[in-house]
Write an enzyme that holds these catalytic residues in place. Structure first.
Site, mmCIF file in Angstrom:
data_model
loop_
_atom_site.group_PDB
_atom_site.id
_atom_site.type_symbol
_atom_site.label_atom_id
_atom_site.label_comp_id
_atom_site.label_asym_id
_atom_site.label_seq_id
_atom_site.Cartn_x
_atom_site.Cartn_y
_atom_site.Cartn_z
ATOM 1 N N TYR A 150 42.914 33.529 37.234
ATOM 2 C CA TYR A 150 42.552 34.328 36.061
ATOM 3 C C TYR A 150 43.692 34.380 35.039
ATOM 4 O O TYR A 150 43.481 34.765 33.893
ATOM 5 C CB TYR A 150 42.156 35.764 36.444
ATOM 6 N N SER A 207 35.109 33.408 49.307
ATOM 7 C CA SER A 207 34.333 33.708 48.114
ATOM 8 C C SER A 207 33.461 32.496 47.803
ATOM 9 O O SER A 207 33.881 31.358 48.034
ATOM 10 C CB SER A 207 35.292 33.998 46.948
ATOM 11 N N LYS A 265 34.793 53.902 32.534
ATOM 12 C CA LYS A 265 34.470 55.253 33.006
ATOM 13 C C LYS A 265 33.003 55.334 33.443
ATOM 14 O O LYS A 265 32.685 55.838 34.518
ATOM 15 C CB LYS A 265 34.742 56.247 31.868
#
Length: 314
Positions: A52, A158, A264
């Site tokens: 990444y 994965s 959130k």
């Protein structure tokens, strides 16, 4: 009162927090702020990977959070992944050492083989000549040594199909704790989920919202009318319903966002649940894989077709 489902237990006895912050496609410069916000909101699970290209930035933020007493290292669950260019058993410990250095950690809680594909050392991109024959058992042996050393508290895989996972379980001394795969209401992975459950391997879902932030994947997961209908009835967003569906199906979810309000929102999945009658409607949602792995398919690759890469789970 709804069952919160804040953790799942791994076959090592460790607990994996059920909601983690995904950092794939999170641009440098934004990912640090996202991690900082997530931890302060209450996330205790960060999903990273060397490929990444943002582990250094994440490491700086984690150090700051630890040094500032915001959170303790042992309260966090940090995952990273072995990229395809490091499958040679001698390269495996070096790859983890580099990740640990970048993340400024002594250990990761989970280290995964990112894809069941080997690429030429030092290569970038997916040119056919860079794709090598795979030897997963040898790579896994090196992963087991990392587990023995304590530098990886748990190891896993994965993007493994049921068949690839079954083949690995036959030769593994330390069974994989996790299989992290694409999983969302429009790609539910029922066959793989059942297989993982039967073998005590935890299923973790990346792109649980269908990667709405990417430009190169066409994703209508959150626009699905069934999802929208359930969200409306429950007074939640389609994203929250997609994540809660994952938890109720028994998998951890790794939503990626660099927007604090969405980070959130994605964490507000604990004190409510999807009733059984609504949950059963999810079986009517049309299925389609988004992350197909076409780059690894070529006539000179070990995988000549998507059928071979995923062993029919497409």
């Amino acid at each position: 009162m709804a069952e919160e489902i804040r953790f799942f237990e791994l076959n090592t006895g460790a607990k994996i927090p059920s909601v983690g912050l995904g950092t794939w496609q999170a641009d440098p410069g934004l990912v640090g702020n996202a991690v900082d916000a997530a931890v302060k909101i209450g996330y205790r699970h960060i999903d990273c990977a060397q490929i990444y290209g943002n582990e250094k930035e994440i490491g700086l933020v984690l150090k700051k959070l630890f040094d500032g007493g915001v959170v303790k290292r042992e309260e966090m669950f940090i995952t990273s992944k072995l990229w395809c260019t490091y499958h040679d058993p001698q390269e495996v410990p070096e790859a983890l050492n580099r990740t640990l250095q970048d993340l400024q950690l002594d250990y990761v809680d989970l280290y995964l083989i990112h894809w069941p594909v080997s690429l030429k050392k030092g290569s970038t991109g997916f040119k056919p000549e860079n794709i090598l024959p795979t030897d997963i058992p040898s790579t896994w042996k090196a992963m087991e040594s990392l587990f023995d050393s304590g530098k990886a508290r748990a190891i896993g895989v994965s993007n493994f199909s049921s068949k690839k996972l079954a083949d690995l379980l036959v030769v593994a001394r330390v069974p994989p704790a996790v299989n992290q795969v694409e999983c969302h209401p429009s790609w539910q992975q029922n066959v793989l989920r059942d297989f993982c459950k039967s073998k005590g391997v935890h299923l973790s879902g990346y792109s649980p919202l269908g990667s709405p932030g990417t430009t190169w994947l066409t994703s209508d997961v959150l626009k699905n009318p069934i999802l929208g209908g359930v969200a409306e009835k429950l007074g939640k967003t389609p994203a929250q319903v997609a994540l809660r569906w994952g938890l109720q199906m028994g998998q951890s979810v790794l939503p990626k966002s660099t927007h604090e309000d969405r980070i959130k929102q994605n964490f507000d999945v604990f004190n409510w649940s999807i009733p059984e009658d609504m949950l059963s409607k999810f079986s009517e949602i049309g299925q389609g894989r988004l992350v197909r792995g076409m780059s690894f398919v070529h006539e000179t690759s070990p995988y000549k077709s998507l059928e071979e890469l995923w062993d029919g789970e497409i």
